[in-house]
Design an enzyme around this catalytic site. Sequence first.
Site, PDB file in Angstrom:
ATOM      1  NE  ARG A 169      -2.050   1.872   3.408  1.00 36.26           N
ATOM      2  CZ  ARG A 169      -2.104   1.763   4.740  1.00 36.26           C
ATOM      3  NH1 ARG A 169      -2.852   0.857   5.303  1.00 36.26           N
ATOM      4  NH2 ARG A 169      -1.389   2.573   5.509  1.00 36.26           N
TER       5      ARG A 169
ATOM      6  CG  HIS B   5      -6.920   2.677   5.816  1.00 39.03           C
ATOM      7  ND1 HIS B   5      -7.231   1.498   5.175  1.00 39.03           N
ATOM      8  CD2 HIS B   5      -8.079   3.108   6.393  1.00 39.03           C
ATOM      9  CE1 HIS B   5      -8.510   1.220   5.378  1.00 39.03           C
ATOM     10  NE2 HIS B   5      -9.046   2.183   6.094  1.00 39.03           N
TER      11      HIS B   5
ATOM     12  CE1 TYR C 236       0.347   2.838   8.889  1.00 39.82           C
ATOM     13  CE2 TYR C 236      -0.953   4.429  10.111  1.00 39.82           C
ATOM     14  CZ  TYR C 236      -0.748   3.687   8.979  1.00 39.82           C
ATOM     15  OH  TYR C 236      -1.619   3.783   7.918  1.00 39.82           O
TER      16      TYR C 236
END
Lengths: 338, 359
Positions: free
Chosen positions: B257, B261, B270
């Site tokens: 990815r 998100h 993160y």
Amino acid sequence: MNEPICLLEAVNLALARALDDDPEVILFGEDIGHNGGVFRATDGLAKRFGAHRVVDTPLAENMIAGTAVGMASQGIRAVVEIQFMGFIFPALEQLIAHAARLRHRTRGRLSCPMVLRAPYGGGIHAPEHHSESTEALLAHIPGLRVVIPSSPARAYGLLLGAIRCDDPVIFLEPKRIYRASRTLVEDSGAALPIDRCFTLREGADLSLISYGAMIPECLAAADNLAERGIDSEVIDVASLNPIDYDTLLASVSKTGRAVIVHEAPGKGGVGADISAVLNEQLWGQMRAPVMRVTGLDTVMPYYRNEQHYLPGVSDILDAVDKSLEAGRNEILQATGSG
Amino acid sequence: MREAVFKTEISLTRYLRADGKPLDELPGWSHEPEPLTSYYRWMVLARQFDQKAVALQRTGQLGTYPSSLGAEAIDVVTGHLMSHEDILVPYYRDHVLQMIRGTPMRDVLLYWGGDERGNAGVGMARDLPNAVPIATQTLHAAGVAASLKYRHQPHAVVCLCGDGATSKGDFAEALNLAGVWHLPLVMIVNNNQWAISVPRHMQCAAPTLAQKALAAGIPAEQVDGNDPIALHEVIGHALQRARAGKGPCLIEALSYRLSDHTTADDASRYRAPDQLKEAWQNDPLRRLRQYLVDLGYWDESRERQCLDEAQQQIQQAVEDYLATPPEPVESMFEYLYAELPEQLRTQIEMARVRGGGDL
């Protein structure tokens, strides 16, 4: 069929009729095939219609509901069984997040003509988790229909109506009265409307409003009241979503008194909803506050104590007396006597 | 006595290195300009669309949007290999896949722009719309596949989900049913290494996600999700098997990815920047472009023309989207049931008043 049949056999008769009428009707669930279901609701159907139409599934309630949504999205009329309502919870996400919304969120491009059947309610001395009445959880959801029969004839007609309906229908079967009485039910293939109340007994003094296994209790209470000269109307709500308020409002505006009876807990229950609408619509015409007779707001007890949880005829009569008493006080105050 | 009763292995298919050079002998079809140049064009479109959608969100013209950056090869190859009669059960990152299936780009924007009509006109009439609740669509896919099988229709269902979805019961239940009912289902896991902020190694201790299908008696394999040639081979084979009644399979497509998100997320909280930088080395567009350039099927001028065309198409879709007025208020009730219950009619009027008057 010219033998009287019970509610459970009426369910079987309707399922057989639906399978016979429409090759796109498929039944699936746990133990419903060879075994005919734990209550025998599908007894003989796998043999008669084939294991490809009356299908045993792996043991996963969420899967049963989600697969039904997928099949129904393609126009198959999936009629699935959850063995007991106490085990319906894994299926709730599929029912609430998908079945109820598929037509809406695709603007009618897809629909979800599925029926999810489940026996529900207490009173048969069943083990833990086998006696719940959590119908309010489902009746709360826009897009779902929730239908409950209370007699063999209504089980037959309402189930056919549910299967032919293009909306998802939760069909809850009051297992306490699965075998309680037998009546003649003609296998006519005629469906009953699944969005109407049924007035089972007409009366002028009081409306007893109920559904499912509490209907026989209400009818017994009405007999008792008749002996005292009190003329009660008994209405089977039958469809908990949507609710046929036309019939309920017409009855209560006539009688001025309503007692709502269900075995589910009172808090947040269907009775609270009906009571609220009666108050909103009929304030000023009521002769007494709406009364509720419901299960208690606690965990359904194990069976040794279930009779202390479930409402019975005497509880209904007590509530009726309070309703009659409330009206009497009012009259006494108005006339200045007493 | 003690003997092994179950042995298996999971294979990984990859044809191209990250720099576009062949690792191995390539399948014959991949020496031709088609379908790979078409794949590339769609991947460019997907990436440009994605950029535009994020920009629209950042400027308050679109709702929360899940980027598909890094998933282009998986979606484009899948979309091209599916037939008209196959049925798609997508997850919420499959924008370009839905477009290849015929969903107008404007409708994709409408959906993420808070308008249900984005689901109304999906190209293929039987395809399912986005499923936002994770993994729930895997069960729908099993049901759709069961309907094909029941009707003896020789088509396949393709269902996609992410790596996080494989931790859910729905996923296991869908595979289990697909195995035991021998359903024509191709389950593709876009393993992009992240479920919002939870990395792959915290999602499952199994070395592959593919092997979860083995427990359901379903064949499974991994494929490099940034390698269009490998994806074409593996997904094409799976579709043929499913259509021929040879049952379901699971494909774990390894990708990354490259975005947050969604636009509501900030992956820098993160994710180490170095990891992202490294992942860009595996960019599926770069890999295929280099391969096509090496074969002489692609060059700077084609690239420029392709970008221009994509921009024009996107611009038109954005204009159409922004010019689409909201649905009339009664639509809130119109599709709730096959026929609107009479008692809900009064609420249509309530909705009108609540919104500050009729539109």
